[in-house]
Design a protein around this motif. Structure first.
Motif, short mmCIF file in Angstrom:
data_model
loop_
_atom_site.label_atom_id
_atom_site.label_comp_id
_atom_site.label_asym_id
_atom_site.label_seq_id
_atom_site.Cartn_x
_atom_site.Cartn_y
_atom_site.Cartn_z
N UNK A 1 0.55 -1.25 0.65
CA UNK A 1 0.46 0.39 0.49
C UNK A 1 0.79 1.42 0.08
N UNK A 2 2.01 1.45 0.67
CA UNK A 2 2.55 1.95 0.60
C UNK A 2 3.41 2.89 -0.52
N UNK A 3 3.85 1.31 -0.60
CA UNK A 3 4.63 2.14 -2.62
C UNK A 3 3.08 2.10 -3.39
N UNK A 4 2.30 1.72 -3.70
CA UNK A 4 1.23 2.34 -4.63
C UNK A 4 1.12 3.63 -4.27
N UNK A 5 1.10 4.17 -2.96
CA UNK A 5 0.42 5.71 -2.50
C UNK A 5 2.64 6.97 -3.11
N UNK A 6 3.60 5.91 -3.35
CA UNK A 6 3.95 6.85 -3.03
C UNK A 6 3.95 6.94 -4.27
N UNK A 7 4.16 5.74 -5.87
CA UNK A 7 3.98 5.25 -7.74
C UNK A 7 3.25 6.73 -7.10
N UNK A 8 1.77 6.96 -6.78
CA UNK A 8 1.24 8.00 -6.94
C UNK A 8 1.51 9.24 -7.18
N UNK A 9 2.06 9.42 -5.69
CA UNK A 9 2.55 10.76 -5.16
C UNK A 9 3.80 11.03 -6.29
N UNK A 10 4.17 9.69 -6.97
CA UNK A 10 5.34 10.59 -7.67
C UNK A 10 4.62 10.83 -9.09
N UNK A 11 3.51 9.76 -9.86
CA UNK A 11 2.85 10.26 -10.76
C UNK A 11 2.82 11.85 -10.82
N UNK A 12 1.49 12.00 -10.28
CA UNK A 12 0.94 13.26 -9.19
C UNK A 12 2.21 14.43 -9.04
N UNK A 13 3.40 14.36 -9.02
CA UNK A 13 4.31 15.28 -8.44
C UNK A 13 4.85 15.62 -10.25
N UNK A 14 5.08 14.71 -11.15
CA UNK A 14 5.69 14.54 -12.14
C UNK A 14 4.47 15.35 -13.41
N UNK A 15 3.38 15.01 -13.17
CA UNK A 15 2.34 15.65 -14.12
C UNK A 15 2.26 17.20 -13.74
N UNK A 16 2.35 17.77 -12.48
CA UNK A 16 2.24 18.77 -12.16
C UNK A 16 3.63 19.43 -12.23
N UNK A 17 4.50 19.32 -13.00
CA UNK A 17 5.81 20.12 -13.57
C UNK A 17 6.56 20.23 -12.87
N UNK A 18 6.76 19.88 -11.67
CA UNK A 18 7.79 20.20 -10.91
C UNK A 18 8.96 19.54 -11.22
#
Length: 632
Positions: A117-134
């Motif tokens: 579950x932690x890995x899924x959460x981390x992957x989701x955050x990584x994707x959102x961070x990438x999509x944000x253009x950060x």
């Protein structure tokens, strides 16, 4: 898809309804203009949308994790760091997400909790961070700051060094850099020159999120939005289409309202006349009282200010000859080294409407001050024609307006007799309505004083108007009144403006300035833009347009050398683009690897892949910066 939704929202200040059961839905892809008369509550509505003001009733729903960014009209300042450091604060959301990603990585490494579950959460955050253009934040900051008119030399300047207008540009830049789901922009063009407005137009056209904005620039609205919401007497109504389409539809729609308004005014006038004439007579007193009650209970029909057509004419321009002004070799330097104006020649004939165009710092206001006689520290000749009487307006004029007089008293003492009966209407056109005309000069804001200074100038019998940004602090309706008066003016006009629609409808000739150079275009603004485009410059690259008399012809050898340099730079750009493409592919592969159960269930492996993703993203950022520098 992010959204912000209002449903049946109401808000009152005292006994005045600002919003009455307002419903609006902003979502990804929304391109909305909010319009309404001055004081109708547009800024208040935006603050309610932004969650700054709480409504009295109704609901405001914001999708989970939907990011909303808000830019007020004015009042923001920045201090304590450099421009580029201030810009980086726009990416705080990304730093926070990165901290959460790192925390999850530490938990995975330590084997704490449900690792899957932690890995899924981390992957989701990584994707959102990438999509944000950060990960591309450095390149984004540079692109936005340059687009809004800052130079690279400004990046290391302390934010305290920037004036109020540039402070608001910093605020606008930070809002845009956040790349939110919903943008709320209250008068974003107020402090922008025409080049920065053009850049912002393109930014909003390309923007993937949704936005709602208020602006008094009709051209800017027509280019950027596809629906209009009008706030009128607390009610909000939607009109699909651009702003010009809204105006046409609204005018037709309100013809019935206007007819009813005029009929009601006639009815009120008749009853008031009866009350005045017969109210004291015993035989008529009861009827007079009934009429008064009827008037008191009557629901007054109101007409939007934009439909109250106000026109006025200038005092007759004093006679002047065909030649109004001649400039011979005008040269101006502030530091004794660099010439803002360099051997500028110009001949201005009677009846011309000349706009002076060019980027900030090109010398536009300097030239107008010289022509108006406000600056005599230059070399060259300034030769006015016979009988020329100059009227000059700039924002500095407002500083001279002070005293205990009311606005109406001040202007009545300076207006020609024939215009005094029209002063109330003219003041209304310049946003002084009702009891506003009785305000003391000493309590007026800078914007209000600026409008008074402009109106005072328009009351003067002159034949050469020199106007530096006359449309600042005016709404669309006021601009239309001013434009109509200037087009009917019997003299000559030379002006600077950042309102493209205003320029297009007024200018008959264009003088383009760059520091030390000039080019004259004997046609309207559209012709000027066509010539820029024809010579490969466009409004974003004015330095490449042909200039008259002030540029030496390059030799064949120089041209050959420049062409070789150009080809070399194109190869460099192509190499950077290929590198970026390969790095993006590598990053995508790593992110796919991170979704493998064999990786995300192993804390050490997941952390290693995450580290490699971060390093690749940083490299993409670095190469993108190099590509942008080469592009510039």
């Amino acid at each position: 898809m992010g959204f912000v939704q209002f449903s049946q929202v109401s808000l009152a200040f005292g006994d005045r309804d600002i919003l009455k059961n307002v419903t609006i839905n902003l979502q990804t892809g929304s391109k909305v203009a909010l319009t309404g008369a001055n004081g109708s509550g547009k800024s208040t509505l935006i603050k309610v949308l932004a969650g700054i003001i709480k409504p009295d009733s109704g609901s405001r729903a914001v999708q989970k994790e939907c990011r909303v960014a808000y830019l007020p009209q004015s009042g923001l300042t920045h201090q304590g760091c450099t421009l580029i450091e201030e810009a980086d604060k726009a990416f705080e959301f990304g730093y926070e997400m990165q901290r959460k990603i790192d925390e999850l990585g530490s938990q995975l490494e330590a084997g704490q909790g449900n690792t899957e579950m932690l890995a899924i959460q981390q992957a989701d955050l990584i994707q959102k961070l990438d999509d944000s253009g950060w990960y591309r934040r450095a390149g984004t900051a540079e692109s936005v700051l340059l687009g809004l008119g800052f130079s690279r030399a400004d990046f290391t300047r302390s934010t305290e060094e920037f004036s109020g207008g540039w402070q608001m540009r910093i605020a606008l830049a930070k809002v845009l850099m956040q790349n939110p789901d919903i943008l709320l922009l209250d008068e974003p063009t107020n402090y922008l020159d025409i080049e920065a407005r053009n850049w912002l137009e393109q930014f909003l056209l390309d923007y993937k999120g949704g936005f709602l904005l208020v602006s008094h620039d009709r051209y800017f609205l027509d280019v950027t939005i596809n629906e209009v919401y009008e706030l009128f007497n607390g009610d909000l109504k939607r009109y699909p289409g651009n702003f010009s389409h809204y105006e046409k539809v609204r005018e037709v729609e309100l013809q019935t309202l206007i007819a009813a308004y005029e009929q009601q005014q006639q009815e009120i006038a008749k009853m008031e006349e009866f009350i005045t004439r017969f109210g004291y007579k015993a035989t008529k007193a009861a009827q007079a009282q009934e009429y008064q009650k009827k008037i008191d209970k009557m629901v007054r029909i109101e007409i939007p200010e934009s439909l109250k057509k106000i026109h006025f004419n200038f005092p007759p321009a004093p006679h002047a000859g065909k030649l109004v002004l001649r400039l011979n070799g005008i040269t101006k330097s502030y530091d004794g080294v660099n010439n803002v104006l360099n051997k500028l020649d110009l001949t201005l004939e009677n009846g011309e409407r000349l706009v002076v165009a060019g980027r900030n710092g090109a010398g536009k206001s300097t030239l107008l001050r010289i022509i108006a006689g406000q600056d005599d520290a230059f070399t060259g000749e300034l030769i006015p024609g016979a009988g020329v009487k100059i009227g000059y307006f700039s924002q500095d004029n407002a500083e001279t307006i002070r005293g205990k007089e009311t606005i109406l008293e001040y202007l009545e003492g300076r207006a020609p007799l024939e215009l005094i009966p029209k002063l109330r209407d003219m003041l209304g056109a310049f946003l002084f309505r009702g009891d506003d005309v009785y305000k003391s000069l000493d309590v007026l804001s800078g914007g209000e004083k600026s409008r008074i200074a402009l109106l005072q100038l328009l009351l003067s019998p002159v034949n050469l108007l020199v106007l530096d940004e006359p449309t600042n602090h005016l709404d669309i309706h006021s601009k239309d009144v001013l434009l109509s008066a200037l087009r009917g003016f019997g003299g000559t006009v030379i002006f600077v403006s950042h309102d493209r629609g205003f320029i297009e409808q007024l200018a008959t000739k264009v003088l383009h300035l760059e520091p030390g150079y000039s080019a004259y275009y004997p046609g309207g603004y559209d012709y000027y833009l066509e010539q820029l485009e024809k010579h490969g410059g466009g409004e974003e690259k004015p330095a490449e347009i042909p200039v008259v008399e002030n540029t030496k012809a390059e030799s064949w050898e120089e041209q050959k050398k420049l062409e070789a340099e150009r080809r070399k730079k194109e190869k460099t750009l192509a190499r950077f683009e290929k590198d970026i493409e390969e790095l993006e592919a590598k990053k995508a592969a790593l992110e796919e690897k991170l979704s493998d159960p064999a990786v995300y269930s192993n804390g050490e492996k997941a952390k290693a892949v995450q580290r490699e993703i971060s390093e690749t993203a940083a490299k993409i950022d670095e190469v993108t910066e190099q590509w942008m520098l080469a592009s510039e």
